[in-house]
Design an enzyme around this catalytic site. Structure first.
Site, PDB file in Angstrom:
ATOM      1  N   SER A 141       0.530  -1.190  -0.139  1.00 58.45           N
ATOM      2  CA  SER A 141      -0.163   0.354   0.193  1.00 58.45           C
ATOM      3  C   SER A 141       1.020   1.372  -0.122  1.00 58.45           C
ATOM      4  CB  SER A 141      -0.498   0.569   0.906  1.00 58.45           C
ATOM      5  OG  SER A 141      -1.341   0.794   1.412  1.00 58.45           O
ATOM      6  N   TYR A 154      -2.239  -1.083  10.217  1.00 57.35           N
ATOM      7  CA  TYR A 154      -2.017  -1.307   9.190  1.00 57.35           C
ATOM      8  C   TYR A 154      -1.193  -1.081   8.177  1.00 57.35           C
ATOM      9  CZ  TYR A 154      -3.756  -1.091   3.704  1.00 57.35           C
ATOM     10  OH  TYR A 154      -3.803  -1.667   2.742  1.00 57.35           O
TER      11      TYR A 154
END
Length: 263
Positions: A141, A154
């Site tokens: 990401s 995350y």
């Protein structure tokens, strides 16, 4: 790239929806047989039906569980005679700081997003080696590089996944195994829609998604097929000199500073 992956076999974790499904679709379009993996059998069946049963199958399981991942790799190798490609797309994105997030939620996030990639590599690398090499793509990401607030687990998992990508690339280069990471920006997936629903602040879900899209210089959120195209490239022979890399599919998001000058 028609037929680029004819005779190739791919495992895609998190392959039932979102970026995983977009990646699987891109591989199938170019001739691969794919084995999707995830915990939701209904979603997996629907994905296989869309992709076409001649080219796709599934295994139900939890990417955090060693025995489940071993069963996935064994099933793919037995059904198709080997494995050539692994796409690690399984992910969760809870909200919380290190103060507010529970230990269980922290462990779940690191388990799905990071340990899962370790486990697929642990069991799949020997199968890739038998085929003379192959490709592994980890879906990381932009938040592994820069991050927003309130997503501590995350971002830790995605930063770790980028580091793991480099380690795997170095460790297995001599096996002919290339390992790369893709760093998507905001992509219109069920995960993104969930995030939008958690941050409405008086807006509709579509309005939130549109506002996030406007933060990208291209002016929109991405689509799963945008990421799938990059995954397919990295798995192809056209990327034969690419390993250990991080490839942004982010609409220019990380190229942009927060400073805005007057027109």
């Amino acid at each position: 790239m028609a037929g680029e992956f004819e005779g190739k076999v791919a495992i895609v974790t998190g392959g039932a929806t979102g970026i995983g499904f977009g990646s699987a679709a891109a591989l199938v379009e170019d001739g691969a047989s794919v084995v999707l993996f995830g915990p939701d059998e209904v979603a997996l069946k629907q994905a296989v039906a869309i992709l076409g049963g001649d080219h796709a199958s599934y295994v139900v399981g939890d990417v955090r569980v060693s025995a489940n991942v071993q069963a996935l790799v064994n099933a793919a190798a037995q059904r198709h005679g080997g494995i050539d490609i692994v796409v690690n797309s399984a992910a969760v994105q809870p909200y919380g700081t290190v103060e507010t997030m529970s230990e269980d939620e922290w462990d779940r996030t690191l388990g799905v997003n990071l340990k899962g990639a370790y486990l697929t590599g642990h069991f799949a690398v020997p199968e890739l080696r038998k085929r003379g090499g192959g490709a592994i793509v980890n879906i990381a990401s932009v938040q592994g590089i820069a991050c927003q607030t309130n997503v501590s687990a995350y971002v830790a998992s995605k930063g770790g996944l980028l580091a793991l990508t480099r380690a795997m690339a170095l460790d297995h280069a001599r096996d002919g195994i290339r390992v790369n990471a893709v760093c998507p920006g905001s992509i219109d997936t069920p995960m993104l829609r969930f995030a939008a629903s958690e941050n409405l602040a008086g807006r509709t879900e579509d309005e939130v998604v549109s506002s996030w899209g406007s933060a990208h210089p291209i002016g929109r959120v991405g689509k799963p097929e945008d990421v799938g195209a990059m995954v397919a490239f990295l798995c192809s022979d056209k990327a034969s000199f690419c390993t250990g890399g991080e490839y942004k599919v982010d609409g220019g998001l990380l190229a942009k500073l927060g400073v805005v000058l007057p027109d």
